[in-house]
Design a protein around this motif. Structure first.
Motif, PDB file in Angstrom:
ATOM      1  N   TYR A 109       0.822  -1.219   0.000  1.00  0.00           N
ATOM      2  CA  TYR A 109       0.000   0.000   0.000  1.00  0.00           C
ATOM      3  C   TYR A 109       0.854   1.267   0.000  1.00  0.00           C
ATOM      4  O   TYR A 109       0.497   2.269  -0.625  1.00  0.00           O
ATOM      5  CB  TYR A 109      -0.937   0.008   1.205  1.00  0.00           C
ATOM      6  N   SER A 113       0.733   4.301  -2.823  1.00  0.00           N
ATOM      7  CA  SER A 113       0.387   5.683  -2.497  1.00  0.00           C
ATOM      8  C   SER A 113       1.239   6.694  -3.260  1.00  0.00           C
ATOM      9  O   SER A 113       0.884   7.869  -3.353  1.00  0.00           O
ATOM     10  CB  SER A 113       0.541   5.919  -0.988  1.00  0.00           C
ATOM     11  N   ALA A 157     -12.301   0.907  -6.132  1.00  0.00           N
ATOM     12  CA  ALA A 157     -12.137   2.339  -5.897  1.00  0.00           C
ATOM     13  C   ALA A 157     -12.134   3.128  -7.201  1.00  0.00           C
ATOM     14  O   ALA A 157     -12.562   4.286  -7.245  1.00  0.00           O
ATOM     15  CB  ALA A 157     -10.847   2.594  -5.125  1.00  0.00           C
ATOM     16  N   SER A 244      -9.403  10.030  -6.817  1.00  0.00           N
ATOM     17  CA  SER A 244      -8.873  10.181  -5.464  1.00  0.00           C
ATOM     18  C   SER A 244      -8.173   8.906  -4.991  1.00  0.00           C
ATOM     19  O   SER A 244      -8.584   7.789  -5.325  1.00  0.00           O
ATOM     20  CB  SER A 244     -10.015  10.513  -4.510  1.00  0.00           C
ATOM     21  N   LYS A 245      -7.116   9.076  -4.193  1.00  0.00           N
ATOM     22  CA  LYS A 245      -6.409   7.940  -3.604  1.00  0.00           C
ATOM     23  C   LYS A 245      -7.015   7.539  -2.261  1.00  0.00           C
ATOM     24  O   LYS A 245      -6.353   6.925  -1.428  1.00  0.00           O
ATOM     25  CB  LYS A 245      -4.934   8.282  -3.408  1.00  0.00           C
ATOM     26  N   GLU A 246      -8.276   7.870  -2.079  1.00  0.00           N
ATOM     27  CA  GLU A 246      -8.902   7.670  -0.777  1.00  0.00           C
ATOM     28  C   GLU A 246      -8.812   6.222  -0.305  1.00  0.00           C
ATOM     29  O   GLU A 246      -8.548   5.953   0.870  1.00  0.00           O
ATOM     30  CB  GLU A 246     -10.367   8.107  -0.841  1.00  0.00           C
ATOM     31  N   PHE A 247      -9.027   5.269  -1.230  1.00  0.00           N
ATOM     32  CA  PHE A 247      -8.996   3.855  -0.840  1.00  0.00           C
ATOM     33  C   PHE A 247      -7.638   3.487  -0.261  1.00  0.00           C
ATOM     34  O   PHE A 247      -7.543   2.891   0.819  1.00  0.00           O
ATOM     35  CB  PHE A 247      -9.315   2.959  -2.041  1.00  0.00           C
ATOM     36  N   ASN A 249      -5.203   5.453   0.863  1.00  0.00           N
ATOM     37  CA  ASN A 249      -4.906   6.196   2.092  1.00  0.00           C
ATOM     38  C   ASN A 249      -5.677   5.639   3.286  1.00  0.00           C
ATOM     39  O   ASN A 249      -5.158   5.584   4.410  1.00  0.00           O
ATOM     40  CB  ASN A 249      -5.235   7.675   1.894  1.00  0.00           C
ATOM     41  N   THR A 250      -6.913   5.210   3.026  1.00  0.00           N
ATOM     42  CA  THR A 250      -7.717   4.619   4.099  1.00  0.00           C
ATOM     43  C   THR A 250      -7.104   3.317   4.592  1.00  0.00           C
ATOM     44  O   THR A 250      -7.039   3.046   5.792  1.00  0.00           O
ATOM     45  CB  THR A 250      -9.165   4.371   3.619  1.00  0.00           C
ATOM     46  N   GLN A 251      -6.662   2.498   3.642  1.00  0.00           N
ATOM     47  CA  GLN A 251      -6.047   1.223   4.011  1.00  0.00           C
ATOM     48  C   GLN A 251      -4.778   1.446   4.836  1.00  0.00           C
ATOM     49  O   GLN A 251      -4.528   0.748   5.828  1.00  0.00           O
ATOM     50  CB  GLN A 251      -5.717   0.419   2.747  1.00  0.00           C
ATOM     51  N   ASP A 254      -5.716   2.566   8.324  1.00  0.00           N
ATOM     52  CA  ASP A 254      -6.239   1.454   9.129  1.00  0.00           C
ATOM     53  C   ASP A 254      -5.119   0.591   9.711  1.00  0.00           C
ATOM     54  O   ASP A 254      -5.277  -0.031  10.767  1.00  0.00           O
ATOM     55  CB  ASP A 254      -7.179   0.582   8.295  1.00  0.00           C
TER      56      ASP A 254
END
Length: 465
Positions: A109, A113, A157, A244-247, A249-251, A254
């Motif tokens: 991940y 990113s 995503a 967006s790289k939201e997925f 960044n969220t991983q 977490d």
């Protein structure tokens, strides 16, 4: 037992008994050699049709040699006391620690990113992260099971539909990076050590960790660059605008900060790889290096006794050991010498020239894969068929292991490649279409041969071709 397996098992046993006890012994062979030949025929039928678990077939083969007085117990089971077996165990344990602690997922991940959140960017990220992670986990199935769910999360995503071109492409990028690049590093899969172990001892020294990496560097670059281009040509969607790289960044969020166990594991693996590269300088065998760092992981409670029981595939370890025993035993009973006389007129012209060998041998292996499902069984069959001709080869026999390793990894049809099935099962077979798999496999088969050809000048400079 299914009817097909039962029939195959009966045929295998009948053929084995007939070869060992009823067919007249050809000139130049002993009864011991006939027993070994018979068990090899039976075992291969059992392996091809998965009559019983592979490791059980292997153990029965070794036991039969002893019962039938072909070779003594010490010779039949000698492989289990070698450094090769211990580096496989140590390597698998290091990989288990990397998976257990979440280190591998974090690396993947983190790399993703840094790249644009579109097909081109994330497929490249999967290629790069997989290549970095490949030498850390010497087992294809965990890497396949771990990497494709990551690819699925990225696909979702990016709003790609299941089994669409783009979804298929990300699945293949994950498998290409994490699995196909196993040919680049000796420690990337236990089967590399298995194929190496089939060679006569005097040739095995060529395939140290550092030498393997250097010998395969041109191939690795070609596989990555050309593979990336092929997957983008075949599967990149028309609209590839970054989102967006939201997925990702969220991983990462977490996962939280890097844990103590991750830091210890990362240090252990990094230092183990450095020691493997410097093996000839520091004079510490690779197996000892692996076991030192595994012991440190146990001492620091990163790995536990339960991890050794549940996270290491002991059936695979035993199966690999039984396969590696074949090379030494065939030579001991004189079977390799006899086979040399039979095979030389047919295969001699191919193995006499490295340029011809890197074209013809992969094609032969591709064809064998239509019949023999197991990657290691295919590689073993081809390697054993060529071992009797080592004195006829116009290059170092260690190169046979390289050619075999890269060429067994084809997935033209779904049944041909078990790690691809594992990767597909990890995402409920929802990402890649059968047509996409076939197209990409054809691309790999061609790129593999080109990559091997480009390696030849380097091999010649190294004095092994």
């Amino acid at each position: 037992m299914k009817r097909g397996k039962l029939i195959a098992g009966v045929i295998g046993l009948v053929l084995g008994i007939a070869i060992a006890f009823f067919i007249p012994t050809p000139q130049g062979l002993s009864h011991a050699a006939m027993v070994v030949l018979a068990t090899l025929v039976t075992a291969n039928i059992f392996w091809i049709f998965n009559v019983i678990p592979n490791f059980a077939t292997g153990l029965l083969m070794l036991a039969t040699w002893v019962v039938c007085n072909a070779v003594p117990f010490e010779t039949s089971f000698a492989i289990f006391s070698t450094t090769t077996m211990w580096i496989i165990i140590g390597g698998l344990a290091l990989g288990a620690a990397a998976t257990k602690t979440g280190l591998i997922t974090r690396i993947a991940y983190k790399i993703m990113s840094f790249f644009p959140a579109n097909f081109k960017g994330q497929s490249l990220a999967l290629f790069i992260s997989g290549t970095i992670i490949a030498p850390m986990i010497p087992s294809a199935h965990p890497k396949a099971a771990m990497s494709t769910p990551i690819a699925q999360g990225i696909s979702n995503a990016l709003s790609y539909k299941p089994k669409s071109k783009a979804s298929s492409g990300l699945f293949l990028a994950a498998m290409w990076g994490f699995f196909v690049t196993e040919g680049s590093f000796l420690s990337a899969t236990a089967q590399n050590y298995a194929f190496k172990g089939l060679l006569p001892t005097k040739y095995q020294g060529v395939l140290s960790w550092g030498n393997w990496f250097l010998m395969m560097l041109p191939w690795t670059l070609i596989i990555l660059v050309a593979g990336y281009m092929v997957l983008n040509f075949l599967f990149k969607p028309k609209d590839d605008t970054p989102v967006s790289k939201e997925f990702i960044n969220t991983q990462l969020a977490d996962l939280g900060p890097m844990s103590r166990d991750e830091k210890i594991t990362a240090t252990a693996i990094l230092l183990a790889i450095i020691m493997w590269i410097l093996e000839s300088k520091i004079n510490i065998p690779s197996a000892v290096t692996a076991l030192i760092w595994v012991s440190i992981l146990v001492a620091t409670n990163v790995l536990t006794a339960d991890d050794f029981k549940n996270r290491l595939s002991w059936s695979t370890i035993i199966f690999i050991g039984t396969v590696m025993a074949l090379g030494n035993v065939m030579q001991t009973v004189g079977l390799t010498t006899w086979l040399r006389g039979i095979l030389k007129p047919v295969i001699g012209p191919v193995i006499g020239n490295i340029w011809i060998a890197v074209i013809v041998l992969p094609i032969i292996i591709y064809l064998v894969k239509f019949v023999v499902v197991s990657l290691i069984a295919t590689g073993t069959l081809v390697t054993l068929a060529l071992l009797p001709l080592v004195s006829e080869m116009g290059f170092n026999p260690a190169l046979i292991v390289i050619i075999v390793t890269t060429s067994v990894n084809v997935w033209l049809l779904s049944y041909m490649n078990a790690p691809f099935l594992t990767g597909s099962a990890a995402v409920q077979d929802s990402m890649a279409s059968r047509a996409a798999l076939a197209k990409s496999s054809i691309g790999y088969m061609a790129i593999n041969i080109v990559g091997l050809l480009i390696c030849v000048p380097l091999w010649q400079l190294m004095g092994i071709a």
